[in-house]
Design an enzyme around this catalytic site. Sequence first.
Site, PDB file in Angstrom:
ATOM      1  N   GLU A 177       0.817  -1.224   0.000  1.00 19.95           N
ATOM      2  CA  GLU A 177       0.000   0.000   0.000  1.00 19.95           C
ATOM      3  C   GLU A 177       0.846   1.267   0.000  1.00 19.95           C
ATOM      4  OE1 GLU A 177      -2.692   0.507   3.332  1.00 19.95           O
ATOM      5  OE2 GLU A 177      -3.625   2.252   2.419  1.00 19.95           O
ATOM      6  N   LYS A 219      -2.391  -1.999  -3.188  1.00 21.53           N
ATOM      7  CA  LYS A 219      -3.458  -1.168  -2.605  1.00 21.53           C
ATOM      8  C   LYS A 219      -3.080   0.303  -2.791  1.00 21.53           C
ATOM      9  CE  LYS A 219      -5.994  -0.266   1.672  1.00 21.53           C
ATOM     10  NZ  LYS A 219      -6.644  -0.880   2.832  1.00 21.53           N
TER      11      LYS A 219
HETATM   12  P1  13P Z   1      -9.298   3.881   4.026  1.00 23.75           P
HETATM   13  O1  13P Z   1     -10.150   3.133   3.027  1.00 23.75           O
HETATM   14  O2  13P Z   1     -10.074   4.510   5.126  1.00 23.75           O
HETATM   15  O3  13P Z   1      -8.282   4.759   3.369  1.00 23.75           O
HETATM   16  O4  13P Z   1      -8.480   2.777   4.833  1.00 23.75           O
HETATM   17  C1  13P Z   1      -7.876   1.792   4.138  1.00 23.75           C
HETATM   18  C2  13P Z   1      -6.634   1.448   4.830  1.00 23.75           C
HETATM   19  O5  13P Z   1      -6.439   0.337   5.217  1.00 23.75           O
HETATM   20  C3  13P Z   1      -5.619   2.513   5.008  1.00 23.75           C
HETATM   21  O6  13P Z   1      -4.416   1.942   5.394  1.00 23.75           O
END
Ligand code: 13P
Length: 351
Positions: A177, A219
């Site tokens: 991510e 992500k």
């Molecule tokens: P959000 O969808 O609230 O951005 O959270 C996803 C997430 O896991 C952020 O690390």
Amino acid sequence: MTSAPMRHTALELVAPGKGILAADESTPTMAKRLASIGVESTEPVRRGYREILFTTPGLAQHVSGVILFDETIRQASTDGRPFPHVLHEGGFLPGIKVDAGTKPLAGFPGEVVTAGLDGLRERFEEYVGLGARFAKWRAVIRVDDDRPTPTCIEANAHALARYAALAQEAGLVPVVEPEVLMDGTHTLDRCADVTAAVLRTVYDQLARHHVELEATLLKPNMVVAGKGCRTQPDDDTVARTTLEVLRRTVPAAVPGIVFLSGGMTDVQATSRLDALNRHSPQPWQLSFSFGRALQGPVLRAWAGDDANRSAAQQALLRRAALNGIARHGSYFPDMELEGPRSHDEGARTTG
Ligand code: 13P
């Protein structure tokens, strides 16, 4: 472990019509979410709230996996079953957030790097024992006129790759991510340039660290204008720009891209996911790993009162079902008023 089970897990997480519920808020973040509905954050409150999420009837039709926080993976349901077992029995793959949050990047004022590599091999071993099947690590990239610097991008990409290699060594699918924040006044084009630079560096680092892309998920943020930017693109422009960036930077070996919601409203997140999927087919599944966009309506419906348990679960099921429909590019804004209908066999709320 051989990579076949991990590849299978990655594909299961992005099965058609399904996405991931991110319920991995750290204790301070969860305190903020609970404060927004006037509830004090204590361990029993956090446990009880998470139990509501994880025991929502029918949720597994639209949600493939749930990301947990360290505290949560060690908690249990009221009837004494550890949460990873509750999830497994409910038809969800349990995941675990393993980063330790961001720290200031020394020498680069205003920039951060994600911490948590120390002892990570041993922690992975423990999480596998607790039932985790996949993991998540979040890097945070801020945008302004002078940021991000190449050093910030490189430091964060390097940490993501070290994490991903360790996750696969332990047999867990790494969700990678790198979040380019939507805070600020930057334009859509600037977000596109920064996101492309970040993703290029991330995939370069993943290759250097011998990470098997077929057993990973990405992500990312969607490519959007900063919240403070005067010109806000429509959903189709967001979708087209996001896809252009992703097609130029994300290898086709990656099975799925699970977007974060990152401060978009719940409806915006769904309608943009839908807009993205209207441009199918793409080399990867286009899915969701939403935290706020799934839980916002749940927190409001629950309001800390157990009498609202069922209303809270209905709110979660409804939001998840709408995102499931968006995965097929079959979502219409009217559904927000009516609730999801049987536009798509695989995305019904009941069945
Ligand atoms: P959000 O969808 O609230 O951005 O959270 C996803 C997430 O896991 C952020 O690390």
